[in-house]
Design a protein around this motif. Structure first.
Motif, PDB file in Angstrom:
ATOM      1  N   THR A 160       0.844  -1.192   0.000  1.00 37.78           N
ATOM      2  CA  THR A 160       0.000   0.000   0.000  1.00 37.78           C
ATOM      3  C   THR A 160       0.878   1.240   0.000  1.00 37.78           C
ATOM      4  OG1 THR A 160      -0.114   0.265   2.401  1.00 37.78           O
ATOM      5  CG2 THR A 160      -1.732  -1.208   1.404  1.00 37.78           C
ATOM      6  N   ASP A 161       0.256   2.371  -0.244  1.00 41.17           N
ATOM      7  CA  ASP A 161       0.967   3.647  -0.228  1.00 41.17           C
ATOM      8  C   ASP A 161       0.665   4.426   1.043  1.00 41.17           C
ATOM      9  OD1 ASP A 161       2.002   3.113  -2.763  1.00 41.17           O
ATOM     10  OD2 ASP A 161       0.220   3.919  -3.734  1.00 41.17           O
ATOM     11  N   VAL A 162       0.329   3.745   2.102  1.00 43.36           N
ATOM     12  CA  VAL A 162       0.003   4.392   3.366  1.00 43.36           C
ATOM     13  C   VAL A 162       1.267   4.879   4.053  1.00 43.36           C
ATOM     14  CG1 VAL A 162      -2.110   3.046   3.674  1.00 43.36           C
ATOM     15  CG2 VAL A 162       0.024   2.219   4.657  1.00 43.36           C
ATOM     16  N   LYS A 163       1.059   5.547   5.165  1.00 41.34           N
ATOM     17  CA  LYS A 163       2.205   6.030   5.938  1.00 41.34           C
ATOM     18  C   LYS A 163       3.130   4.871   6.317  1.00 41.34           C
ATOM     19  CE  LYS A 163      -0.406   5.583  10.162  1.00 41.34           C
ATOM     20  NZ  LYS A 163      -1.030   6.164  11.286  1.00 41.34           N
ATOM     21  N   PRO A 164       4.349   5.179   6.698  1.00 42.78           N
ATOM     22  CA  PRO A 164       5.281   4.112   7.109  1.00 42.78           C
ATOM     23  C   PRO A 164       4.656   3.222   8.193  1.00 42.78           C
ATOM     24  CG  PRO A 164       6.443   6.165   6.890  1.00 42.78           C
ATOM     25  CD  PRO A 164       4.972   6.482   6.745  1.00 42.78           C
ATOM     26  N   LEU A 165       4.986   1.966   8.138  1.00 39.13           N
ATOM     27  CA  LEU A 165       4.383   0.984   9.031  1.00 39.13           C
ATOM     28  C   LEU A 165       4.973   1.025  10.441  1.00 39.13           C
ATOM     29  CD1 LEU A 165       4.300  -2.063   6.593  1.00 39.13           C
ATOM     30  CD2 LEU A 165       2.417  -0.540   7.212  1.00 39.13           C
ATOM     31  N   SER A 166       4.113   0.723  11.393  1.00 37.67           N
ATOM     32  CA  SER A 166       4.567   0.631  12.778  1.00 37.67           C
ATOM     33  C   SER A 166       4.766  -0.832  13.181  1.00 37.67           C
ATOM     34  CB  SER A 166       3.567   1.309  13.717  1.00 37.67           C
ATOM     35  OG  SER A 166       2.289   0.708  13.591  1.00 37.67           O
ATOM     36  N   TRP A 167       4.730  -1.722  12.189  1.00 38.19           N
ATOM     37  CA  TRP A 167       4.964  -3.147  12.395  1.00 38.19           C
ATOM     38  C   TRP A 167       5.989  -3.632  11.372  1.00 38.19           C
ATOM     39  CZ3 TRP A 167       2.613  -5.595  16.405  1.00 38.19           C
ATOM     40  CH2 TRP A 167       1.452  -5.023  16.926  1.00 38.19           C
ATOM     41  N   ILE A 168       6.675  -4.716  11.707  1.00 39.12           N
ATOM     42  CA  ILE A 168       7.550  -5.422  10.774  1.00 39.12           C
ATOM     43  C   ILE A 168       6.875  -6.765  10.509  1.00 39.12           C
ATOM     44  CG2 ILE A 168       9.831  -6.409  10.383  1.00 39.12           C
ATOM     45  CD1 ILE A 168      10.750  -4.564  12.719  1.00 39.12           C
ATOM     46  N   TYR A 169       6.760  -7.114   9.241  1.00 39.72           N
ATOM     47  CA  TYR A 169       6.084  -8.347   8.857  1.00 39.72           C
ATOM     48  C   TYR A 169       7.102  -9.396   8.424  1.00 39.72           C
ATOM     49  CZ  TYR A 169       1.859  -5.635   9.218  1.00 39.72           C
ATOM     50  OH  TYR A 169       0.838  -4.869   9.710  1.00 39.72           O
ATOM     51  N   PHE A 170       6.834 -10.652   8.793  1.00 40.35           N
ATOM     52  CA  PHE A 170       7.735 -11.750   8.474  1.00 40.35           C
ATOM     53  C   PHE A 170       6.944 -13.048   8.523  1.00 40.35           C
ATOM     54  CE2 PHE A 170       7.793 -10.858  12.923  1.00 40.35           C
ATOM     55  CZ  PHE A 170       7.907 -12.058  13.583  1.00 40.35           C
ATOM     56  N   ALA A 171       7.554 -14.145   8.129  1.00 40.01           N
ATOM     57  CA  ALA A 171       6.835 -15.409   8.056  1.00 40.01           C
ATOM     58  C   ALA A 171       7.733 -16.575   8.437  1.00 40.01           C
ATOM     59  CB  ALA A 171       6.291 -15.618   6.647  1.00 40.01           C
ATOM     60  N   ALA A 172       7.085 -17.680   8.748  1.00 40.34           N
ATOM     61  CA  ALA A 172       7.815 -18.914   9.048  1.00 40.34           C
ATOM     62  C   ALA A 172       7.833 -19.842   7.840  1.00 40.34           C
ATOM     63  CB  ALA A 172       7.204 -19.611  10.265  1.00 40.34           C
ATOM     64  N   THR A 173       7.323 -19.361   6.709  1.00 41.28           N
ATOM     65  CA  THR A 173       7.407 -20.154   5.483  1.00 41.28           C
ATOM     66  C   THR A 173       8.237 -19.392   4.462  1.00 41.28           C
ATOM     67  OG1 THR A 173       5.432 -19.239   4.417  1.00 41.28           O
ATOM     68  CG2 THR A 173       5.117 -21.153   5.862  1.00 41.28           C
ATOM     69  N   LEU A 174       9.043 -20.122   3.750  1.00 38.44           N
ATOM     70  CA  LEU A 174       9.866 -19.508   2.718  1.00 38.44           C
ATOM     71  C   LEU A 174       8.989 -18.943   1.605  1.00 38.44           C
ATOM     72  CD1 LEU A 174      12.731 -18.882   1.854  1.00 38.44           C
ATOM     73  CD2 LEU A 174      12.840 -21.134   0.786  1.00 38.44           C
ATOM     74  N   ASP A 175       7.885 -19.606   1.280  1.00 43.81           N
ATOM     75  CA  ASP A 175       7.007 -19.132   0.213  1.00 43.81           C
ATOM     76  C   ASP A 175       6.468 -17.734   0.505  1.00 43.81           C
ATOM     77  OD1 ASP A 175       5.627 -19.680  -2.353  1.00 43.81           O
ATOM     78  OD2 ASP A 175       3.829 -19.497  -1.102  1.00 43.81           O
ATOM     79  N   ALA A 176       6.034 -17.490   1.726  1.00 42.24           N
ATOM     80  CA  ALA A 176       5.522 -16.160   2.079  1.00 42.24           C
ATOM     81  C   ALA A 176       6.624 -15.109   1.956  1.00 42.24           C
ATOM     82  CB  ALA A 176       4.938 -16.169   3.489  1.00 42.24           C
ATOM     83  N   ALA A 177       7.844 -15.453   2.357  1.00 41.00           N
ATOM     84  CA  ALA A 177       8.962 -14.513   2.234  1.00 41.00           C
ATOM     85  C   ALA A 177       9.317 -14.266   0.773  1.00 41.00           C
ATOM     86  CB  ALA A 177      10.179 -15.041   2.995  1.00 41.00           C
ATOM     87  N   ILE A 178       9.177 -15.287  -0.063  1.00 37.76           N
ATOM     88  CA  ILE A 178       9.425 -15.104  -1.496  1.00 37.76           C
ATOM     89  C   ILE A 178       8.450 -14.077  -2.055  1.00 37.76           C
ATOM     90  CG2 ILE A 178       9.293 -16.233  -3.757  1.00 37.76           C
ATOM     91  CD1 ILE A 178      10.452 -18.766  -2.362  1.00 37.76           C
ATOM     92  N   ARG A 204       3.888 -10.527  12.769  1.00 33.76           N
ATOM     93  CA  ARG A 204       4.362  -9.151  12.813  1.00 33.76           C
ATOM     94  C   ARG A 204       4.872  -8.849  14.214  1.00 33.76           C
ATOM     95  NH1 ARG A 204      -0.978  -5.235  12.585  1.00 33.76           N
ATOM     96  NH2 ARG A 204      -1.703  -5.649  14.701  1.00 33.76           N
ATOM     97  N   SER A 205       5.685  -7.781  14.299  1.00 30.35           N
ATOM     98  CA  SER A 205       6.250  -7.350  15.573  1.00 30.35           C
ATOM     99  C   SER A 205       6.542  -5.860  15.497  1.00 30.35           C
ATOM    100  CB  SER A 205       7.545  -8.112  15.869  1.00 30.35           C
ATOM    101  OG  SER A 205       8.095  -7.691  17.103  1.00 30.35           O
ATOM    102  N   ARG A 206       6.509  -5.201  16.631  1.00 30.85           N
ATOM    103  CA  ARG A 206       6.926  -3.794  16.706  1.00 30.85           C
ATOM    104  C   ARG A 206       8.413  -3.701  17.036  1.00 30.85           C
ATOM    105  NH1 ARG A 206       2.572  -0.392  16.352  1.00 30.85           N
ATOM    106  NH2 ARG A 206       0.589  -1.148  17.147  1.00 30.85           N
ATOM    107  N   ASP A 207       8.969  -4.813  17.497  1.00 33.49           N
ATOM    108  CA  ASP A 207      10.383  -4.857  17.852  1.00 33.49           C
ATOM    109  C   ASP A 207      11.208  -5.279  16.634  1.00 33.49           C
ATOM    110  OD1 ASP A 207      10.294  -4.282  20.763  1.00 33.49           O
ATOM    111  OD2 ASP A 207       9.018  -6.070  20.763  1.00 33.49           O
ATOM    112  N   PRO A 208      12.468  -4.882  16.598  1.00 36.91           N
ATOM    113  CA  PRO A 208      13.312  -5.214  15.442  1.00 36.91           C
ATOM    114  C   PRO A 208      13.453  -6.710  15.212  1.00 36.91           C
ATOM    115  CG  PRO A 208      14.373  -3.577  16.830  1.00 36.91           C
ATOM    116  CD  PRO A 208      13.186  -4.079  17.595  1.00 36.91           C
ATOM    117  N   LEU A 209      13.755  -7.039  13.970  1.00 40.89           N
ATOM    118  CA  LEU A 209      14.162  -8.391  13.607  1.00 40.89           C
ATOM    119  C   LEU A 209      15.665  -8.348  13.358  1.00 40.89           C
ATOM    120  CD1 LEU A 209      11.463  -9.273  10.923  1.00 40.89           C
ATOM    121  CD2 LEU A 209      11.419  -9.825  13.359  1.00 40.89           C
ATOM    122  N   ARG A 210      16.392  -9.288  13.905  1.00 40.77           N
ATOM    123  CA  ARG A 210      17.839  -9.376  13.682  1.00 40.77           C
ATOM    124  C   ARG A 210      18.094 -10.307  12.499  1.00 40.77           C
ATOM    125  NH1 ARG A 210      19.115 -10.540  18.387  1.00 40.77           N
ATOM    126  NH2 ARG A 210      19.721  -8.462  19.000  1.00 40.77           N
TER     127      ARG A 210
END
Length: 137
Positions: free
Chosen positions: A35-53, A96-102
């Motif tokens: 989307t073209d909304v304001k910057p996100l306050s969440w970080i999105y990630f997945a436990a499946t490689l397909d979703a990350a692809i 998703r998380s509000r905290d960083p991903l390493r």
């Protein structure tokens, strides 16, 4: 007789075009790929490689598509944009998380979706934007 404990670890993945290295932190405050909304306050990630692809393939920018193995540094929750809105439960294992991903490592050997699948997904994303349904919580 010794006993061996079975320890299972969950791998998490983040798809992007950002050029990162192990130890870097992925933080909130960046634009969504969907989307073209304001910057996100969440970080999105997945436990499946397909979703990350999908994340890497749909990421905006001119950089190379990349997928990273990541480690949450704080609490995580199911991604409500997918969980129960589009799919019952969380079959995509999207979070998703509000905290960083390493960043732990880069996944260098992966295969993207077919050109037809990718085009269909891009059309779906564009349709969602046009209809105003591509809202990211």
């Amino acid at each position: 007789m010794s006993s061996v404990a079975n320890v299972f670890f969950q791998s998490f993945f983040h798809g992007t075009r950002a050029d990162l290295k192990p130890g870097d932190l992925i933080v909130v405050g960046y634009q969504s790929n969907f989307t073209d909304v304001k910057p996100l306050s969440w970080i999105y990630f997945a436990a499946t490689l397909d979703a990350a692809i999908w994340g890497a393939e749909l990421a905006v920018g001119s950089g190379r598509e990349r997928i990273y193995v990541v480690e949450p540094t704080g609490p995580i929750m199911d991604d409500p944009n997918l969980t129960d809105k589009k799919f019952p439960g969380n079959p995509t294992l999207s979070y998703r998380s509000r905290d960083p991903l390493r960043v732990i490592a880069e996944v260098t050997n992966w295969q993207g979706h077919s050109p037809e699948q990718l085009q269909q997904m891009k059309e779906n994303v564009a349709r969602g934007k046009a209809e105003g349904t591509a809202i990211i919580d």
